[in-house]
Each structure stands twice: as C-alpha cells, then as structure tokens.
Design an enzyme around this catalytic site. Structure first.
Site, PDB file in Angstrom:
ATOM      1  N   SER A 229      24.641   0.149   0.753  1.00 32.60           N
ATOM      2  CA  SER A 229      24.110   1.102  -0.221  1.00 32.60           C
ATOM      3  C   SER A 229      22.931   1.848   0.369  1.00 32.60           C
ATOM      4  O   SER A 229      22.354   1.440   1.387  1.00 32.60           O
ATOM      5  CB  SER A 229      23.663   0.373  -1.501  1.00 32.60           C
ATOM      6  OG  SER A 229      22.512  -0.421  -1.243  1.00 32.60           O
ATOM      7  N   LYS A 230      22.566   2.932  -0.291  1.00 29.94           N
ATOM      8  CA  LYS A 230      21.397   3.687   0.145  1.00 29.94           C
ATOM      9  C   LYS A 230      20.133   2.856  -0.036  1.00 29.94           C
ATOM     10  O   LYS A 230      19.215   2.912   0.782  1.00 29.94           O
ATOM     11  CB  LYS A 230      21.325   4.989  -0.654  1.00 29.94           C
ATOM     12  CG  LYS A 230      22.541   5.896  -0.419  1.00 29.94           C
ATOM     13  CD  LYS A 230      22.764   6.872  -1.558  1.00 29.94           C
ATOM     14  CE  LYS A 230      24.107   7.573  -1.419  1.00 29.94           C
ATOM     15  NZ  LYS A 230      24.460   8.373  -2.603  1.00 29.94           N
ATOM     16  N   GLN A 231      20.110   2.060  -1.122  1.00 31.63           N
ATOM     17  CA  GLN A 231      18.938   1.219  -1.383  1.00 31.63           C
ATOM     18  C   GLN A 231      18.750   0.177  -0.280  1.00 31.63           C
ATOM     19  O   GLN A 231      17.633  -0.210   0.044  1.00 31.63           O
ATOM     20  CB  GLN A 231      19.074   0.528  -2.747  1.00 31.63           C
ATOM     21  CG  GLN A 231      18.952   1.456  -3.945  1.00 31.63           C
ATOM     22  CD  GLN A 231      20.225   2.248  -4.212  1.00 31.63           C
ATOM     23  OE1 GLN A 231      21.265   1.973  -3.629  1.00 31.63           O
ATOM     24  NE2 GLN A 231      20.137   3.229  -5.091  1.00 31.63           N
TER      25      GLN A 231
END
Length: 297
Positions: A229-231
């Site tokens: 994920s981007k997170q």
C-alpha cells in the site's frame, strides 16, 4: 461491444504500486476478454489525502503499462450533487440519520452501537450521516466470482458513515452512486474490499440501482506480511519501458495466468494481447492474501 462495463477506481493518495497494478490489470483483462468497456474513475473525495500531481502520475503509469481506458476520466470531486441527491433519498426513507458521536466515545465497541439512531445524542456538535444498516436489505447474499457465495448481516458490521462531519463524502455512498451512474456491470477489486460489499449491496437496494457482479482478488502482500500500500511505502510503479515489461509479466504471474517466460521481455502491447486471449478466472486461486514477487524474471 458487449454489455460488460468494468472500471478501475484508484484513490490518488500517491502513485500506483505492484498491488495496484495487479488489481488494475485483472479488471482490464476481464473487461477486454468480455469485449466490454473499461472505465477509469479517480476517487478523490478526500482532498487531504490526495497530494497535488498524484492523479496525473497514476494516469501516466496506467498508460505506460498499456492499460488504456474508454471514455473520459470521472473525477469524484465533480460529483457532489449526485451524492447529495442519493443521501436525500435515504433520509426520506429513514435509512440515514445524523450522528454526533465520535470514534473515541464508542472505542470500546467493535462497531458503532447506533446511539443516534432515534435522535442526535449531542445536537450542538457537528454531525455525520450514517446508514441504518438494521433497516435495509438483510441478510446480504451474493455470489463472488472467485470466492463463491457470501452471506453477511450488515447490522453486525455497524452503521457505516455516508457523509463525514467535515462535509466530505464517504467511500461507501460515493462508490455506489458512481457505479450506478457509470452503468458498471462488473467490479474487479482486492479482497480487502470484500466486507465492504454488504453495505454497498444494501445501498444499491435502497437506491433502486443495479447490483454489479463482483470478483475479489487475492490481496498482494509484501515480504513483511503487510498489504502492499501507499501507507506502507510500497515502491511506485515505473514508467520506463525496460522496467515496465518484466513487471507486467510478474503481475500476470501473480494472477495465476502462467505467461510464457519469453513474454517477459516482449513489448507491452504484445503481452496484453496474449493476456486478453488467455484470461481465465478459473486459473485464479481463491486466497485472501498472496505474496508475489516483483523481481524481473
């Protein structure tokens, strides 16, 4: 052209990564194999999460991988009136209600306990709007194309937020309204969204709009066992052709399509022609999570 209409709907909170590519590619191949359309929607209803330039990067990444969409790009930031009209429908049917409660107040509960269902607990405070999940369609049953029959009681999942206290629209309402307005027939997306489907089915039923077919894909995880994920700072997809080719091959492999080894260095268009011609859902393994290698073959 068939009646099939699929879509890819990324949130522009950052560039696409390998997990995004797998989801986009599966959606694209499913649409093209069916002779249908593949639409692109940018889900930018949460501006604080969407840095400047991220959406443009996503468009370039999709084009670099040959994933060309049909029709204009739909931007959720232009869709306020449609969401408001849907919310007013739900309010008129007593299926949505204002809620002043904060997450801190109900943190000891697994789901929101519905304290404001019969009236706002603290009228002086800002309110969100929630779905009355106990009054809508129950249970929700559907046939996922990969994971088979699914059965949920949305009331056990809680009254999901439709519009936030800060006035921003929430995902569940926006996605249902947009899918209906775009005539989306088939949704292909990650397994992490499977348990969102009961609320969406409930909203579709309440608003009287068609219910798409769903295919949930195994979720791509990294070596640390976490969702890409981007997170979690998953590496951004490249845009250079020499890096794109092997990564596209790796994505086809992650989708259990067993592309020939020699295809890994072939041009993107050639790889996609092979992939469309050979796309088969029954090759996919029904796994909630999948660790996939992004290394070049």
């Amino acid at each position: 052209m068939s009646d099939y209409r699929g879509r890819f709907a990324p949130t522009p909170s950052g560039p696409l990564h390998f997990g995004s590519l797998v989801a986009a590619l599966a959606s694209f191949l499913d649409a093209r194999r069916a002779g249908g359309e593949w639409r692109l929607r940018i889900e930018d209803i949460d501006p604080p999460r969407c840095p400047a330039g991220a959406a443009d990067t996503i468009l370039r990444q999709l084009e670099a991988f040959g994933l060309h969409w049909d029709g204009p790009v739909i931007w959720q930031h232009d869709r306020h009136d449609a969401y408001q009209a849907a919310l007013e429908q739900l309010i008129a049917r007593d299926l949505a209600y204002p809620c002043s409660c904060s997450r801190k107040q109900w943190r000891e509960y697994s789901v929101y306990p519905g304290w404001c269902r019969n009236g706002v607990s603290e009228p002086a405070k800002p309110v969100a709007w929630r779905l009355r999940s106990d009054l809508g369609l129950r249970p929700v049953v559907w046939q996922d194309r990969l994971f088979g029959q699914q059965r949920f009681d949305p009331a056990e999942l809680g009254d999901v937020v439709l519009k936030r206290k800060d006035g921003l629209w929430a995902y569940q309402l926006a996605v249902v309204v947009d899918d209906a307005d775009q005539d989306i027939s088939d949704v292909v997306r990650g397994f992490d969204l499977l348990d969102n489907t009961p609320w969406q089915r409930q909203l579709q039923h309440a608003l009287g709009v068609p219910e798409p077919s769903y295919l949930h894909l195994p979720l791509i995880i990294g070596e640390d066992g976490q969702k890409l994920s981007k997170q979690n700072l998953a590496p951004a997809l490249p845009e250079q052709d020499d890096a794109v080719r092997p990564l596209l091959h790796a994505a086809l492999t992650a989708l259990d399509q067993t592309p020939p080894q020699e295809l890994a260095t072939a041009p993107v268009d050639e790889q996609l022609r092979w992939a469309v011609a050979h796309w088969k859902i029954d090759r996919l393994h029904a796994e909630a999570h999948r660790q996939a290698s992004t290394d070049a073959p």
